[in-house]
Motif scaffolding. Structure first.
Motif, PDB file in Angstrom:
ATOM      1  N   ARG A 132       0.840  -1.206   0.000  1.00 41.86           N
ATOM      2  CA  ARG A 132       0.000   0.000   0.000  1.00 41.86           C
ATOM      3  C   ARG A 132       0.871   1.251   0.000  1.00 41.86           C
ATOM      4  NH1 ARG A 132      -3.408  -3.325   3.426  1.00 41.86           N
ATOM      5  NH2 ARG A 132      -2.405  -2.586   5.326  1.00 41.86           N
ATOM      6  N   ILE A 133       1.990   1.190   0.713  1.00 41.53           N
ATOM      7  CA  ILE A 133       2.916   2.317   0.740  1.00 41.53           C
ATOM      8  C   ILE A 133       3.475   2.579  -0.659  1.00 41.53           C
ATOM      9  CG2 ILE A 133       5.090   3.176   1.692  1.00 41.53           C
ATOM     10  CD1 ILE A 133       2.786   2.977   3.715  1.00 41.53           C
ATOM     11  N   GLU A 134       3.721   1.517  -1.403  1.00 38.51           N
ATOM     12  CA  GLU A 134       4.235   1.675  -2.765  1.00 38.51           C
ATOM     13  C   GLU A 134       3.247   2.442  -3.636  1.00 38.51           C
ATOM     14  OE1 GLU A 134       5.247  -2.158  -4.250  1.00 38.51           O
ATOM     15  OE2 GLU A 134       6.892  -2.466  -2.823  1.00 38.51           O
ATOM     16  N   ARG A 135       1.962   2.168  -3.471  1.00 40.13           N
ATOM     17  CA  ARG A 135       0.957   2.899  -4.253  1.00 40.13           C
ATOM     18  C   ARG A 135       0.986   4.385  -3.908  1.00 40.13           C
ATOM     19  NH1 ARG A 135      -2.138  -1.853  -3.273  1.00 40.13           N
ATOM     20  NH2 ARG A 135      -3.281  -0.900  -1.552  1.00 40.13           N
ATOM     21  N   ILE A 136       1.166   4.681  -2.630  1.00 35.52           N
ATOM     22  CA  ILE A 136       1.269   6.084  -2.208  1.00 35.52           C
ATOM     23  C   ILE A 136       2.511   6.724  -2.813  1.00 35.52           C
ATOM     24  CG2 ILE A 136       1.673   7.573  -0.200  1.00 35.52           C
ATOM     25  CD1 ILE A 136      -0.067   5.620   1.421  1.00 35.52           C
ATOM     26  N   GLY A 137       3.610   5.986  -2.823  1.00 32.82           N
ATOM     27  CA  GLY A 137       4.849   6.511  -3.382  1.00 32.82           C
ATOM     28  C   GLY A 137       4.734   6.827  -4.859  1.00 32.82           C
ATOM     29  N   ARG A 138       4.021   5.995  -5.599  1.00 28.33           N
ATOM     30  CA  ARG A 138       3.874   6.224  -7.044  1.00 28.33           C
ATOM     31  C   ARG A 138       3.079   7.487  -7.345  1.00 28.33           C
ATOM     32  NH1 ARG A 138       2.535   0.617  -6.872  1.00 28.33           N
ATOM     33  NH2 ARG A 138       4.318  -0.686  -7.460  1.00 28.33           N
ATOM     34  N   GLN A 139       2.238   7.903  -6.406  1.00 23.51           N
ATOM     35  CA  GLN A 139       1.403   9.086  -6.631  1.00 23.51           C
ATOM     36  C   GLN A 139       2.135  10.394  -6.356  1.00 23.51           C
ATOM     37  OE1 GLN A 139      -1.905   8.313  -4.038  1.00 23.51           O
ATOM     38  NE2 GLN A 139      -2.685   6.611  -5.268  1.00 23.51           N
ATOM     39  N   ALA A 140       3.335  10.315  -5.798  1.00 21.76           N
ATOM     40  CA  ALA A 140       4.079  11.533  -5.454  1.00 21.76           C
ATOM     41  C   ALA A 140       4.511  12.264  -6.721  1.00 21.76           C
ATOM     42  CB  ALA A 140       5.302  11.183  -4.611  1.00 21.76           C
ATOM     43  N   PRO A 141       4.279  13.581  -6.796  1.00 26.19           N
ATOM     44  CA  PRO A 141       4.648  14.327  -8.007  1.00 26.19           C
ATOM     45  C   PRO A 141       6.143  14.589  -8.136  1.00 26.19           C
ATOM     46  CG  PRO A 141       3.729  15.811  -6.368  1.00 26.19           C
ATOM     47  CD  PRO A 141       3.563  14.419  -5.824  1.00 26.19           C
ATOM     48  N   ASP A 142       6.867  14.550  -7.029  1.00 27.42           N
ATOM     49  CA  ASP A 142       8.310  14.796  -7.079  1.00 27.42           C
ATOM     50  C   ASP A 142       8.987  14.058  -5.924  1.00 27.42           C
ATOM     51  OD1 ASP A 142       8.049  16.447  -4.703  1.00 27.42           O
ATOM     52  OD2 ASP A 142       7.339  18.052  -6.010  1.00 27.42           O
ATOM     53  N   PHE A 180      11.399  -1.748  -5.567  1.00 24.41           N
ATOM     54  CA  PHE A 180      10.394  -0.711  -5.812  1.00 24.41           C
ATOM     55  C   PHE A 180      11.038   0.660  -5.994  1.00 24.41           C
ATOM     56  CE2 PHE A 180       8.091   2.686  -3.477  1.00 24.41           C
ATOM     57  CZ  PHE A 180       7.173   2.994  -4.470  1.00 24.41           C
ATOM     58  N   VAL A 181      11.910   1.037  -5.064  1.00 24.67           N
ATOM     59  CA  VAL A 181      12.539   2.360  -5.134  1.00 24.67           C
ATOM     60  C   VAL A 181      13.404   2.480  -6.386  1.00 24.67           C
ATOM     61  CG1 VAL A 181      14.145   3.950  -4.007  1.00 24.67           C
ATOM     62  CG2 VAL A 181      12.475   2.697  -2.640  1.00 24.67           C
ATOM     63  N   GLY A 182      14.113   1.416  -6.732  1.00 25.03           N
ATOM     64  CA  GLY A 182      14.963   1.447  -7.914  1.00 25.03           C
ATOM     65  C   GLY A 182      14.172   1.674  -9.188  1.00 25.03           C
ATOM     66  N   ARG A 183      13.069   0.957  -9.329  1.00 21.56           N
ATOM     67  CA  ARG A 183      12.250   1.103 -10.533  1.00 21.56           C
ATOM     68  C   ARG A 183      11.616   2.487 -10.604  1.00 21.56           C
ATOM     69  NH1 ARG A 183       9.175  -4.798 -10.315  1.00 21.56           N
ATOM     70  NH2 ARG A 183      10.903  -6.038 -11.160  1.00 21.56           N
ATOM     71  N   LEU A 184      11.111   2.964  -9.461  1.00 21.28           N
ATOM     72  CA  LEU A 184      10.470   4.277  -9.453  1.00 21.28           C
ATOM     73  C   LEU A 184      11.492   5.379  -9.724  1.00 21.28           C
ATOM     74  CD1 LEU A 184       7.789   5.754  -8.995  1.00 21.28           C
ATOM     75  CD2 LEU A 184       8.410   5.967  -6.574  1.00 21.28           C
ATOM     76  N   ALA A 185      12.656   5.278  -9.102  1.00 19.07           N
ATOM     77  CA  ALA A 185      13.693   6.291  -9.304  1.00 19.07           C
ATOM     78  C   ALA A 185      14.143   6.328 -10.764  1.00 19.07           C
ATOM     79  CB  ALA A 185      14.877   6.012  -8.385  1.00 19.07           C
ATOM     80  N   ASP A 186      14.303   5.169 -11.371  1.00 20.66           N
ATOM     81  CA  ASP A 186      14.710   5.120 -12.780  1.00 20.66           C
ATOM     82  C   ASP A 186      13.667   5.767 -13.683  1.00 20.66           C
ATOM     83  OD1 ASP A 186      17.063   3.858 -12.170  1.00 20.66           O
ATOM     84  OD2 ASP A 186      16.341   1.839 -12.645  1.00 20.66           O
ATOM     85  N   SER A 187      12.400   5.533 -13.384  1.00 21.73           N
ATOM     86  CA  SER A 187      11.336   6.069 -14.242  1.00 21.73           C
ATOM     87  C   SER A 187      11.136   7.569 -14.051  1.00 21.73           C
ATOM     88  CB  SER A 187      10.019   5.337 -13.964  1.00 21.73           C
ATOM     89  OG  SER A 187       9.530   5.646 -12.660  1.00 21.73           O
ATOM     90  N   ARG A 188      11.533   8.102 -12.878  1.00 19.08           N
ATOM     91  CA  ARG A 188      11.319   9.523 -12.587  1.00 19.08           C
ATOM     92  C   ARG A 188      12.594  10.362 -12.728  1.00 19.08           C
ATOM     93  NH1 ARG A 188       6.732  10.280  -9.280  1.00 19.08           N
ATOM     94  NH2 ARG A 188       5.212   8.646  -9.783  1.00 19.08           N
ATOM     95  N   GLY A 189      13.717   9.713 -12.927  1.00 20.07           N
ATOM     96  CA  GLY A 189      14.966  10.466 -12.977  1.00 20.07           C
ATOM     97  C   GLY A 189      15.446  10.899 -11.607  1.00 20.07           C
ATOM     98  N   TRP A 190      15.115  10.105 -10.577  1.00 23.49           N
ATOM     99  CA  TRP A 190      15.551  10.411  -9.214  1.00 23.49           C
ATOM    100  C   TRP A 190      16.843   9.668  -8.909  1.00 23.49           C
ATOM    101  CZ3 TRP A 190      10.232   9.252  -6.462  1.00 23.49           C
ATOM    102  CH2 TRP A 190       9.295  10.210  -6.879  1.00 23.49           C
ATOM    103  N   LYS A 191      17.579  10.193  -7.945  1.00 25.29           N
ATOM    104  CA  LYS A 191      18.816   9.566  -7.500  1.00 25.29           C
ATOM    105  C   LYS A 191      18.869   9.565  -5.978  1.00 25.29           C
ATOM    106  CE  LYS A 191      20.656   8.944 -11.607  1.00 25.29           C
ATOM    107  NZ  LYS A 191      20.881   7.574 -12.146  1.00 25.29           N
ATOM    108  N   ALA A 192      19.678   8.663  -5.436  1.00 25.31           N
ATOM    109  CA  ALA A 192      19.939   8.640  -3.995  1.00 25.31           C
ATOM    110  C   ALA A 192      21.417   8.941  -3.778  1.00 25.31           C
ATOM    111  CB  ALA A 192      19.579   7.285  -3.402  1.00 25.31           C
ATOM    112  N   ASP A 193      21.742   9.463  -2.602  1.00 27.58           N
ATOM    113  CA  ASP A 193      23.129   9.815  -2.300  1.00 27.58           C
ATOM    114  C   ASP A 193      23.959   8.618  -1.851  1.00 27.58           C
ATOM    115  OD1 ASP A 193      22.559  12.424  -2.927  1.00 27.58           O
ATOM    116  OD2 ASP A 193      22.206  13.039  -0.844  1.00 27.58           O
ATOM    117  N   ARG A 194      23.360   7.438  -1.853  1.00 22.58           N
ATOM    118  CA  ARG A 194      24.061   6.224  -1.429  1.00 22.58           C
ATOM    119  C   ARG A 194      23.431   5.044  -2.160  1.00 22.58           C
ATOM    120  NH1 ARG A 194      21.689   7.508   4.485  1.00 22.58           N
ATOM    121  NH2 ARG A 194      19.482   7.262   4.011  1.00 22.58           N
ATOM    122  N   PRO A 195      24.051   3.875  -2.118  1.00 22.10           N
ATOM    123  CA  PRO A 195      23.459   2.700  -2.780  1.00 22.10           C
ATOM    124  C   PRO A 195      22.046   2.440  -2.265  1.00 22.10           C
ATOM    125  CG  PRO A 195      25.718   2.246  -2.116  1.00 22.10           C
ATOM    126  CD  PRO A 195      25.364   3.570  -1.507  1.00 22.10           C
TER     127      PRO A 195
END
Length: 204
Positions: free
Chosen positions: A79-89, A141-156
């Motif tokens: 359910r948290i993943e669905r909420i995450g996908r709805q985030a605009p940024d 989940f985070v990896g796929r979402l970040a790749d699709s949105r152009g997001w990055k993390a400061d660590r692995p």
């Protein structure tokens, strides 16, 4: 010989189905009655099995409770993943995920499961197994979402999700141990470093 293999396969399938019913029934009872101890008899009745099936399939009620707690957590995580996908940024993603995780119904049960893993070494491998599954699912989940949105993390990403969940679960354990405070005192969003890489590289 073929008949024996068929019978063994049928028995194995029935055993797995019984385990599943017990875990799901226990997770449901724990969610409906947070903080209230559930008995083996209540679990067996809800699952439609005999009470001795609990120890037969799990060894102890505590082991079953650990399995059920993490099943509830994984359901909440979806359910948290669905909420995450709805985030605009990325900033909204960090805020929304943190807020939703701290409100998950499964957290009290998971806190008890973690405490059981500490108090009873024989349960530690069960807890570790479920935590590894949670980390893998979250990282994917985070990896796929970040790749699709152009997001990055400061660590692995593996470190990112472990840090986030360790902070969230650690906070719950502190409350369970008697620490004063509320969710407002915890900057769980600050445990995430996900950001919009494209925005960061745009010239001012």
């Amino acid at each position: 010989m073929e008949k024996k293999r068929t019978e063994a396969g049928s028995t194995s399938a029935r055993g797995l189905a019984t385990r599943r019913r017990l875990i799901e029934a226990t997770a449901r009872l724990c969610e409906e009655r947070p903080g209230v101890e559930v008995s083996v008899a209540e679990i067996a009745k809800a699952a439609g099995v005999f009470p001795n099936q609990v120890t037969y399939h799990f060894g102890s009620k505590d082991s079953l409770l650990v399995h059920a707690a993490f099943l509830g957590l994984l359901h909440d995580a979806r359910r948290i993943e669905r909420i995450g996908r709805q985030a605009p940024d990325a900033a909204a993603f960090r805020r929304n995920i943190a807020r939703a995780v701290l409100a998950m119904p499964s957290l009290p049960s998971v806190a008890r499961a973690l405490a059981a893993g500490i108090a009873k070494p024989e349960l530690a491998p069960v807890v570790d197994q479920h935590l590894r599954l949670l980390f893998r699912q979250s990282e994917r989940f985070v990896g796929r979402l970040a790749d699709s949105r152009g997001w990055k993390a400061d660590r692995p990403l593996g470190v990112e999700v472990r840090t986030f969940w360790s902070t969230a679960l650690g906070a719950v354990l502190l409350v369970r141990a008697g620490a004063h405070g509320t969710n407002a005192d915890l900057d769980l969003a600050g445990a995430l470093t996900i950001h919009d890489a494209r925005a960061a590289t745009q010239p001012e």
